[in-house]
Design a protein around this motif. Structure first.
Motif, mmCIF file in Angstrom:
data_model
loop_
_atom_site.group_PDB
_atom_site.id
_atom_site.type_symbol
_atom_site.label_atom_id
_atom_site.label_comp_id
_atom_site.label_asym_id
_atom_site.label_seq_id
_atom_site.Cartn_x
_atom_site.Cartn_y
_atom_site.Cartn_z
ATOM 1 N N UNK A 141 0.812 -1.212 0.000
ATOM 2 C CA UNK A 141 0.000 0.000 0.000
ATOM 3 C C UNK A 141 0.850 1.269 0.000
ATOM 4 N N UNK A 142 2.166 1.150 0.110
ATOM 5 C CA UNK A 142 3.054 2.306 0.111
ATOM 6 C C UNK A 142 3.714 2.433 -1.258
ATOM 7 N N UNK A 143 3.885 3.655 -1.712
ATOM 8 C CA UNK A 143 4.551 3.931 -2.980
ATOM 9 C C UNK A 143 5.720 4.859 -2.716
ATOM 10 N N UNK A 144 6.869 4.556 -3.293
ATOM 11 C CA UNK A 144 8.047 5.402 -3.154
ATOM 12 C C UNK A 144 7.848 6.647 -4.009
ATOM 13 N N UNK A 145 8.127 7.811 -3.445
ATOM 14 C CA UNK A 145 8.055 9.078 -4.169
ATOM 15 C C UNK A 145 9.474 9.624 -4.323
ATOM 16 N N UNK A 146 9.743 10.244 -5.471
ATOM 17 C CA UNK A 146 11.089 10.761 -5.715
ATOM 18 C C UNK A 146 11.010 12.039 -6.532
ATOM 19 N N UNK A 147 11.764 13.039 -6.117
ATOM 20 C CA UNK A 147 11.964 14.251 -6.900
ATOM 21 C C UNK A 147 13.422 14.299 -7.324
ATOM 22 N N UNK A 148 13.668 14.527 -8.607
ATOM 23 C CA UNK A 148 15.028 14.683 -9.116
ATOM 24 C C UNK A 148 15.015 15.719 -10.228
ATOM 25 N N UNK A 149 16.187 16.108 -10.643
ATOM 26 C CA UNK A 149 16.336 16.955 -11.812
ATOM 27 C C UNK A 149 15.518 18.228 -11.765
#
Length: 167
Positions: A141-149
């Motif tokens: 039920x958890x999703x990895x979130x990522x901000x890059x660039x």
């Protein structure tokens, strides 16, 4: 044999990081240099720790586990985040991965860490089966979130000035 990595191990750790990235179909994303790893792992303020697995017969490094502490606001305790676990393909099935994870679990117990967490790619069925065999719970039920660039830069540009705290 499982042991803490030393600076002498950096060339092999760096090579295994690149092997892992290639396996995960992301070789172009593995840009860390040995100098960056040296500073992050063995510098004045290490960002992470590494255990390595040595082949008992040859003494060659056949795997590594790179981890760092995390903190849970829910439990009020530290935990462990496993960033990378890798065992070279020709030595898989010999128990190196399990030994690395068991050593990390022992570190958790020693330091009172209540959680030992990591992520796995949803297509990596061999790893998922291995983790499940050890009793790991997959938190679907958890999703990895990522901000890059550009997205990271755009959000950072919207940040208000931070007040000085005197620390």
């Amino acid at each position: 044999m499982i042991r803490a990595a030393t600076e002498h191990d950096l060339p092999e750790i760096h090579a295994m990081i690149r092997e892992l990235a290639a396996y995960e179909k992301a070789a172009e994303q593995a840009r860390a240099t040995q100098d960056q790893l040296r500073a992050a792992l063995f510098g004045e303020h290490p960002a992470a720790s590494v255990l390595v697995a040595e082949d008992d017969a040859t003494g060659d490094l056949v795997g590594f586990a790179l981890w760092f502490p995390r903190f849970s606001t829910w439990t009020g305790t530290r935990g462990m985040h496993l960033e990378d676990l890798y065992v070279r393909p020709h030595t898989r099935g010999a128990g190196h991965g399990k030994a690395l994870l068991a050593a990390l679990a022992a570190i958790c117990r020693k330091h009172g860490f209540e959680r030992f967490e990591w992520v796995v790619l949803d297509w990596n069925q061999p790893a998922i089966a291995f983790y499940k065999s050890l009793g790991a719970e997959l938190l679907e039920e958890w999703t990895v979130c990522r901000l890059t660039g550009a997205a990271l830069e755009q959000l950072a540009a919207q940040a208000p000035p931070l007040a000085e705290t005197g620390r």
